[in-house]
Design an enzyme around this catalytic site. Structure first.
Site, PDB file in Angstrom:
ATOM      1  N   HIS A 157      29.571  15.940  38.234  1.00  8.39           N
ATOM      2  CA  HIS A 157      31.029  15.986  38.141  1.00  8.39           C
ATOM      3  C   HIS A 157      31.518  17.263  38.809  1.00  8.39           C
ATOM      4  O   HIS A 157      30.965  18.339  38.581  1.00  8.39           O
ATOM      5  CB  HIS A 157      31.484  15.974  36.677  1.00  8.39           C
ATOM      6  N   GLY A 246      45.593  36.849  37.637  1.00  3.27           N
ATOM      7  CA  GLY A 246      44.239  37.361  37.755  1.00  3.27           C
ATOM      8  C   GLY A 246      43.890  37.867  39.145  1.00  3.27           C
ATOM      9  O   GLY A 246      44.726  37.872  40.050  1.00  3.27           O
ATOM     10  N   PRO A 247      42.649  38.287  39.338  1.00  3.86           N
ATOM     11  CA  PRO A 247      42.206  38.885  40.598  1.00  3.86           C
ATOM     12  C   PRO A 247      42.102  37.856  41.726  1.00  3.86           C
ATOM     13  O   PRO A 247      41.919  36.669  41.479  1.00  3.86           O
ATOM     14  CB  PRO A 247      40.828  39.446  40.240  1.00  3.86           C
ATOM     15  N   VAL A 250      36.707  35.874  43.196  1.00  7.14           N
ATOM     16  CA  VAL A 250      36.077  35.060  42.158  1.00  7.14           C
ATOM     17  C   VAL A 250      34.622  35.476  41.992  1.00  7.14           C
ATOM     18  O   VAL A 250      33.966  35.875  42.965  1.00  7.14           O
ATOM     19  CB  VAL A 250      36.169  33.557  42.526  1.00  7.14           C
ATOM     20  N   LYS A 254      31.551  32.931  36.687  1.00  7.92           N
ATOM     21  CA  LYS A 254      32.668  32.342  35.943  1.00  7.92           C
ATOM     22  C   LYS A 254      33.463  31.319  36.742  1.00  7.92           C
ATOM     23  O   LYS A 254      33.994  30.365  36.181  1.00  7.92           O
ATOM     24  CB  LYS A 254      33.606  33.442  35.451  1.00  7.92           C
ATOM     25  N   GLY A 255      33.578  31.517  38.054  1.00 10.81           N
ATOM     26  CA  GLY A 255      34.412  30.646  38.855  1.00 10.81           C
ATOM     27  C   GLY A 255      35.887  30.885  38.573  1.00 10.81           C
ATOM     28  O   GLY A 255      36.282  31.983  38.186  1.00 10.81           O
TER      29      GLY A 255
END
Length: 367
Positions: A157, A246-247, A250, A254-255
């Site tokens: 998936h 957020g930053p 990546v 965590k992605g």
């Protein structure tokens, strides 16, 4: 409630809106009964007829108390289903917030993915009080990042991160704007405190960007390994799309995370007994609204085990195009390809059942 009764097509039993209005009436009735402490048998028959009479008599007053029928729902999709310790940690984190219980869990070991559904009461207006739904989901997100490494993940998936997707839906009298507010509040914390690139969609995004548009730009639909598998984390720290929170970089562990707010969406998967991914992709394209098929249906072909490929569908307007119609269309198209089809399934419960489970999980005083 009064508005729904007035809209009920008494003289037109074939009216297509009848079932929709009936479902809304049933949900409101159960919520009011629960708030009054009126107990129901499992089949929905009232035990106490006197209390039913009382309930109906003061129903108008209860309708004024919007708090009792404003519920929020959140679906949390996590890229893991084989690591039992990780799932236990995530579920334990949620259990600390009893006012926002997990009312459904759907695991798929082949996809290596789990979906949790939470429901909670909402305040009628923004306040300084913590939102139980947001707090519970945030706790689950933190636990997932602490126990799951995307670099070690593989499955059939697609996914963009450890916590791949979070979506908020209004239930009963809650508004989409309320859910958008909760989604934005959660995204702010995930982006700034947890330092995970966060993308917003639906009512949570100022331009109402769609979920599939984000996924396309980030390469969500393209397997990165042989055998139609998604393996490991992102191949680059640079993103093709600037995150909303957020930053900009990546991490492979965590992605990224995608958070949105929409009206109710159903997920319906139809198994096709074939490993011919190209043929099932043709079916998926012809089923989807994007490919000229059923309106408001998104579909993709996903390998599911050694002998099955699924047509995995998002039903964006399930009251208009539901699982039954999708099932018939997939069967028709599969027959043209010379393929056989199994019975499809939903990955979550109906709204009514989710509310029922929520009402069973909390005391009448807390509703």
């Amino acid at each position: 409630m009064e508005e729904l009764v007035e809209r009920y097509p008494v003289m037109e039993p074939e009216d297509e809106k009848l079932q929709e209005i009936m479902e809304e009436l049933r949900l409101k009735f159960k919520a009011v009964c629960a708030s009054l402490g009126v107990k129901l048998e499992y089949d929905g028959v009232l035990i106490d007829s006197e209390r039913l009479h009382l309930s109906l008599k003061i129903l108008g007053k209860e309708e004024g108390k919007m708090l009792k029928s404003m519920l929020g729902c959140c679906k949390v999709y996590i890229s893991e289903s084989r690591n039992r310790l990780a799932l236990e940690s995530i579920e334990w984190a949620a259990k600390r917030f009893s006012k926002a219980p997990i009312v459904n869990k759907f695991e798929d070991e082949t996809y290596n993915r789990v979906g949790y559904t939470l429901v909670s009461k909402l305040a009628p207006k923004p306040s300084g009080d913590p939102c139980p739904l947001r707090m519970a989901v945030l706790a689950m997100v933190k636990a997932a990042f602490e126990t799951i490494d995307l670099e070690l993940h593989c499955g059939s998936h697609p996914r963009l991160g450890v916590v791949d997707h979070i979506c908020f839906h209004p239930l009963l009298d809650a508004s989409l704007e309320q859910m958008a507010g909760v989604a934005n509040s959660l995204a702010e914390v995930v982006g700034s405190s947890l330092q995970v690139p966060t993308f917003l969609y639906g009512a949570a995004h100022e331009e109402r960007r769609t979920l599939d548009s984000i996924r396309r730009e980030l390469g969500y639909f393209k397997p990165n390994s042989s055998g139609e598998q998604w393996v490991g984390g992102p191949k680059s720290e640079y993103l093709a799309l600037k995150p909303d929170k957020g930053p900009p970089q990546v991490t492979q562990e965590k992605g990224v995370i995608v958070i949105g707010a929409t009206r109710w969406v159903d997920n319906y998967n139809v198994p096709v007994h074939s490993t011919d991914i190209a043929a099932v992709r043709r079916i998926s394209k012809r089923v989807s609204g994007r490919g000229g098929g059923l309106p408001s249906v998104q579909a993709m072909a996903l390998a599911h085990g050694e002998s099955v490929t699924e047509v995995a569908c998002n039903l964006l307007e399930p009251q208009e195009v539901g699982g039954d119609r999708v099932q018939l269309e997939v069967e028709r198209l599969a027959k043209e390809e010379g393929l056989t089809v199994g019975k499809g399934y939903f990955t979550d419960l109906y709204q009514e059942k989710l509310i029922e489970r929520y009402l069973q999980s909390v005391s009448a005083e807390e509703i």
